[in-house]
Design an enzyme around this catalytic site. Structure first.
Site, PDB file in Angstrom:
ATOM      1  N   LYS A  86      25.115 -60.980  33.221  1.00  0.00           N
ATOM      2  CA  LYS A  86      25.291 -62.212  33.990  1.00  0.00           C
ATOM      3  C   LYS A  86      26.417 -62.045  35.003  1.00  0.00           C
ATOM      4  O   LYS A  86      27.315 -61.219  34.796  1.00  0.00           O
ATOM      5  CB  LYS A  86      25.682 -63.356  33.035  1.00  0.00           C
ATOM      6  CG  LYS A  86      24.562 -63.847  32.142  1.00  0.00           C
ATOM      7  CD  LYS A  86      25.052 -64.988  31.257  1.00  0.00           C
ATOM      8  CE  LYS A  86      23.947 -65.502  30.352  1.00  0.00           C
ATOM      9  NZ  LYS A  86      22.844 -66.168  31.073  1.00  0.00           N
ATOM     10  N   ASP A 135      26.736 -64.699  25.039  1.00  0.00           N
ATOM     11  CA  ASP A 135      25.631 -64.170  25.833  1.00  0.00           C
ATOM     12  C   ASP A 135      26.163 -63.597  27.144  1.00  0.00           C
ATOM     13  O   ASP A 135      26.349 -64.320  28.119  1.00  0.00           O
ATOM     14  CB  ASP A 135      24.597 -65.273  26.098  1.00  0.00           C
ATOM     15  CG  ASP A 135      23.377 -64.746  26.852  1.00  0.00           C
ATOM     16  OD1 ASP A 135      23.256 -63.507  26.992  1.00  0.00           O
ATOM     17  OD2 ASP A 135      22.546 -65.569  27.284  1.00  0.00           O
ATOM     18  N   LYS A 138      19.180 -71.320  17.721  1.00  0.00           N
ATOM     19  CA  LYS A 138      19.677 -70.112  18.412  1.00  0.00           C
ATOM     20  C   LYS A 138      21.173 -69.955  18.204  1.00  0.00           C
ATOM     21  O   LYS A 138      21.954 -70.836  18.569  1.00  0.00           O
ATOM     22  CB  LYS A 138      19.360 -70.214  19.915  1.00  0.00           C
ATOM     23  CG  LYS A 138      19.998 -69.102  20.773  1.00  0.00           C
ATOM     24  CD  LYS A 138      19.595 -69.221  22.245  1.00  0.00           C
ATOM     25  CE  LYS A 138      20.329 -68.211  23.121  1.00  0.00           C
ATOM     26  NZ  LYS A 138      19.979 -68.333  24.563  1.00  0.00           N
ATOM     27  N   GLU A 181      17.328 -63.362  25.811  1.00  0.00           N
ATOM     28  CA  GLU A 181      17.493 -62.883  24.432  1.00  0.00           C
ATOM     29  C   GLU A 181      17.251 -63.971  23.397  1.00  0.00           C
ATOM     30  O   GLU A 181      16.870 -63.656  22.261  1.00  0.00           O
ATOM     31  CB  GLU A 181      18.912 -62.303  24.240  1.00  0.00           C
ATOM     32  CG  GLU A 181      20.026 -63.321  23.917  1.00  0.00           C
ATOM     33  CD  GLU A 181      20.253 -64.332  25.018  1.00  0.00           C
ATOM     34  OE1 GLU A 181      19.831 -64.099  26.161  1.00  0.00           O
ATOM     35  OE2 GLU A 181      20.861 -65.389  24.738  1.00  0.00           O
ATOM     36  N   ASP A 184      26.422 -70.506  23.569  1.00  0.00           N
ATOM     37  CA  ASP A 184      25.025 -70.121  23.398  1.00  0.00           C
ATOM     38  C   ASP A 184      24.586 -70.125  21.924  1.00  0.00           C
ATOM     39  O   ASP A 184      23.458 -69.750  21.607  1.00  0.00           O
ATOM     40  CB  ASP A 184      24.794 -68.741  24.036  1.00  0.00           C
ATOM     41  CG  ASP A 184      23.414 -68.611  24.649  1.00  0.00           C
ATOM     42  OD1 ASP A 184      22.781 -69.644  24.924  1.00  0.00           O
ATOM     43  OD2 ASP A 184      22.968 -67.466  24.841  1.00  0.00           O
ATOM     44  N   ARG A 225      14.919 -66.241  23.094  1.00  0.00           N
ATOM     45  CA  ARG A 225      13.525 -66.304  22.637  1.00  0.00           C
ATOM     46  C   ARG A 225      13.201 -65.131  21.713  1.00  0.00           C
ATOM     47  O   ARG A 225      12.345 -65.255  20.847  1.00  0.00           O
ATOM     48  CB  ARG A 225      12.610 -66.370  23.859  1.00  0.00           C
ATOM     49  CG  ARG A 225      12.703 -65.160  24.734  1.00  0.00           C
ATOM     50  CD  ARG A 225      12.124 -65.402  26.132  1.00  0.00           C
ATOM     51  NE  ARG A 225      13.007 -66.207  26.984  1.00  0.00           N
ATOM     52  CZ  ARG A 225      12.729 -66.544  28.227  1.00  0.00           C
ATOM     53  NH1 ARG A 225      11.594 -66.185  28.774  1.00  0.00           N
ATOM     54  NH2 ARG A 225      13.575 -67.269  28.938  1.00  0.00           N
TER      55      ARG A 225
HETATM   56  N1  BES Z   1      21.767 -68.600  27.357  1.00  0.00           N
HETATM   57  C1  BES Z   1      20.977 -68.494  28.514  1.00  0.00           C
HETATM   58  C2  BES Z   1      20.494 -69.830  29.042  1.00  0.00           C
HETATM   59  C3  BES Z   1      21.547 -70.736  29.604  1.00  0.00           C
HETATM   60  C4  BES Z   1      21.793 -70.758  30.946  1.00  0.00           C
HETATM   61  C5  BES Z   1      22.214 -71.600  28.769  1.00  0.00           C
HETATM   62  C6  BES Z   1      22.727 -71.631  31.447  1.00  0.00           C
HETATM   63  C7  BES Z   1      23.149 -72.444  29.281  1.00  0.00           C
HETATM   64  C8  BES Z   1      23.390 -72.471  30.619  1.00  0.00           C
HETATM   65  C9  BES Z   1      19.741 -67.642  28.248  1.00  0.00           C
HETATM   66  O1  BES Z   1      19.881 -66.659  27.291  1.00  0.00           O
HETATM   67  C10 BES Z   1      19.423 -66.982  29.547  1.00  0.00           C
HETATM   68  O2  BES Z   1      20.215 -66.215  29.994  1.00  0.00           O
HETATM   69  N2  BES Z   1      18.289 -67.322  30.117  1.00  0.00           N
HETATM   70  C11 BES Z   1      17.893 -66.816  31.372  1.00  0.00           C
HETATM   71  C12 BES Z   1      16.432 -66.471  31.298  1.00  0.00           C
HETATM   72  C13 BES Z   1      15.946 -65.654  32.443  1.00  0.00           C
HETATM   73  C14 BES Z   1      16.518 -64.250  32.357  1.00  0.00           C
HETATM   74  C15 BES Z   1      14.438 -65.612  32.417  1.00  0.00           C
HETATM   75  C16 BES Z   1      18.135 -67.884  32.413  1.00  0.00           C
HETATM   76  O3  BES Z   1      17.929 -69.053  32.133  1.00  0.00           O
HETATM   77  O4  BES Z   1      18.561 -67.548  33.511  1.00  0.00           O
HETATM   78 ZN    ZN Z   2      21.314 -67.029  25.811  1.00  0.00          ZN
HETATM   79 ZN    ZN Z   3      20.683 -64.870  28.060  1.00  0.00          ZN
END
Ligand code: BES
Ligand code: ZN
Ligand code: ZN
Length: 481
Positions: free
Chosen positions: A261, A254, A249, A333, A272, A335
């Site tokens: 966020k 992000d 990835k 995003e 990310d 996935r």
């Molecule tokens: N890049 C994030 C995941 C992440 C979170 C990495 C904290 C490092 C630290 C990913 O793209 C994301 O935002 N995932 C969401 C998924 C949710 C919307 C289902 C998450 O984990 O909150």
């Molecule tokens: Zn992400």
């Molecule tokens: Zn994300």
């Protein structure tokens, strides 16, 4: 850091500082260690340190005694930490050259390699943009081994792997304004040219032709163009017909997109792309170690931004495989871009797949910051990766991926939704990827909790860790039919 081997007693090694191990419960008399034990100033506990100057009969000005813990618990992972901690301590006082004694009980390839890795990893600092950084660095590190021990290959391997890991850490550390998707592609081309890998970069037009709708949907909210980086390693002589695909990835930033966020901590989301960086690092080491296995890396790079053309919650996109996806949350995003990259990797002939990604906050809830979360659709593939992780000292824990979890991703309007609700978030994310790995043996490594260190350790600086570069390199090296 120059790396070398010394084959003489530690007392006779010329270096700014020499490092000797002191084990708990084993009486070390050299360098006055016995007196320190008697005085209660040192017990040999892990990473305890005492620095001594001008000992008689010792050529080096300094001897650093480092606690190694109980001898029966001392393994290469402990050696890696010990070497890292010694380097960081000595670096902080301006020492330039260091020699570390392995001792007769630990004069094996595993320990020598781990010591070199620890030293190089300990030398990394994430402060390149500080104009007043003190620029203290260790120039040379030697492992001191008993006469006749043949550890050259292990030491060289340790150097290559740790430098590749630091290379990945350097990329992750770059802020998103200085490392856009196009600049990651430039870095990949430069690295490939240096190491003798083939590099191809697919641009937006090519991705449109390939119908990578999931990847392109994420990219469309940013002014930065997406890229799909492909790095190819071909062995001189392949030991099997297997072709390993490494998918990482590469979200250079992000923001969450329209499902934006919270601002608190958002600056960390430059990491990310740690999965993509790990694949670049792994390929760099693989190109030098030259295992007998064909390996190709696929790194989809995008910026996830809430621009005027950004995709919206409720949008439906079609991945390259034809499967349609309802985008419930634009922050899920990773996935989406991995879905297209996994399909493309299979189309390119990969027979086995490993992806790695900072995919979910949920994996941090499940495993904390100590273990990589591992998901697989194939037991043999899972065992291969777990074994490689164990051998390389990157803690990794298997997670469930049973069929029933698939329900969570149901969508009323498309083949599947890109999120699965509140519970089991790391598992539903993995299930989403599995839909695109299909029948190809595949492992997914969620590194959201382990790719970044929030506070420095005695043996490692704060910031990017370079996980799981060592696991991936080991996997390729140890591959057997
Ligand atoms: N890049 C994030 C995941 C992440 C979170 C990495 C904290 C490092 C630290 C990913 O793209 C994301 O935002 N995932 C969401 C998924 C949710 C919307 C289902 C998450 O984990 O909150
Ligand atoms: Zn992400
Ligand atoms: Zn994300």
């Amino acid at each position: 850091m120059r790396i070398s081997i010394e084959r003489k007693p530690l007392e006779q090694v010329a270096a700014d500082a020499v490092v000797a191990l002191v084990f708990e419960g084993r009486r070390e008399e050299r360098f006055g260690a016995g007196d320190l034990l008697d005085a209660g100033e040192m017990a040999g506990k892990p990473l305890e340190m005492t620095l001594l100057h001008h000992l008689s009969g010792v050529l080096s000005q300094r001897v650093l005694l480092v606690g190694a813990g109980k001898p029966e618990k001392f393994d290469p992972a402990e050696m890696r930490k010990l070497a890292g901690a010694a380097v960081r301590r000595l670096k902080s006082i301006g020492v330039k050259s260091i020699a570390l004694e392995l001792g007769p009980d630990h004069a094996s390839g595993d320990f020598a390699g781990a010591a070199v890795e620890g030293a190089i990893l300990g030398g990394f600092e994430p402060d390149r943009y500080k104009t007043d950084n003190d620029k203290k660095s260790v120039d040379s590190f030697a492992v001191v081994v008993p006469e006749g021990a043949n550890l050259d290959d292990a030491v060289e391997r340790g150097r290559v792997v740790a430098e590749a890991q630091n290379y990945a850490r350097g990329l992750v550390n770059e802020p998103a304004n200085r490392l856009t998707p196009s600049l990651v592609a430039d870095a990949a081309r430069a690295m490939a040219a240096e190491c003798g890998l083939e590099c191809e970069v697919l641009d937006r037009g090519q991705m449109e032709e390939l119908k990578m709708g999931a990847l392109l949907g994420v990219a469309q909210g940013s002014a930065e163009l997406p890229v799909l980086i492909v790095l190819r390693y071909r062995p001189s002589e392949a030991a099997s017909s297997a072709h390993l695909g490494l998918v990482g990835k590469g979200v250079t930033f992000d923001s969450g997109g329209i499902s934006i966020k919270p601002s608190d901590g958002m600056e960390k989301m430059k990491y990310d792309m740690a999965g993509g960086a790990a694949m670049l690092g792994a390929m760099r080491a693989i190109a030098q170690i030259r295992p007998a296995l064909q390996v190709t890396a696929f790194i989809p790079c995008v910026e996830n931004m809430p621009g005027g053309r950004a995709q919206r919650p409720g949008d439906i996109v079609a991945a390259m495989s034809g499967k349609t996806i309802e985008v419930i949350n634009t922050d899920a995003e990773g996935r989406l871009i991995l879905a297209d990259a996994l399909v493309y990797a299979r189309k390119q002939g990969c027979t086995h797949l490993v992806d790695t990604a900072t995919l979910t906050g949920a994996i941090v809830v499940a495993l904390g910051h100590l273990n990589v979360g591992l998901f697989a659709n194939d037991d043999a593939m899972r065992d291969r990766v777990l074994q490689a992780a164990r051998a390389s000292g990157e803690r990794t824990w298997p997670m469930p991926l049973e069929d029933d979890y698939k329900e969570y991703l149901k969508s009323a309007f498309a083949d599947l939704a890109n999120v699965g609700g509140r519970w089991g978030g790391a598992i539903t994310a993995a299930w989403f990827l599995k839909e695109f790995a299909e029948e190809t043996p595949w492992v997914h490594l969620d590194i959201a909790g382990t790719a970044w260190l929030d506070e420095s350790k005695p043996y490692l600086a704060k910031g990017p860790t370079g996980i799981p570069v060592r696991t991936l390199v080991r996997l390729a090296e140890d591959w057997k039919e």
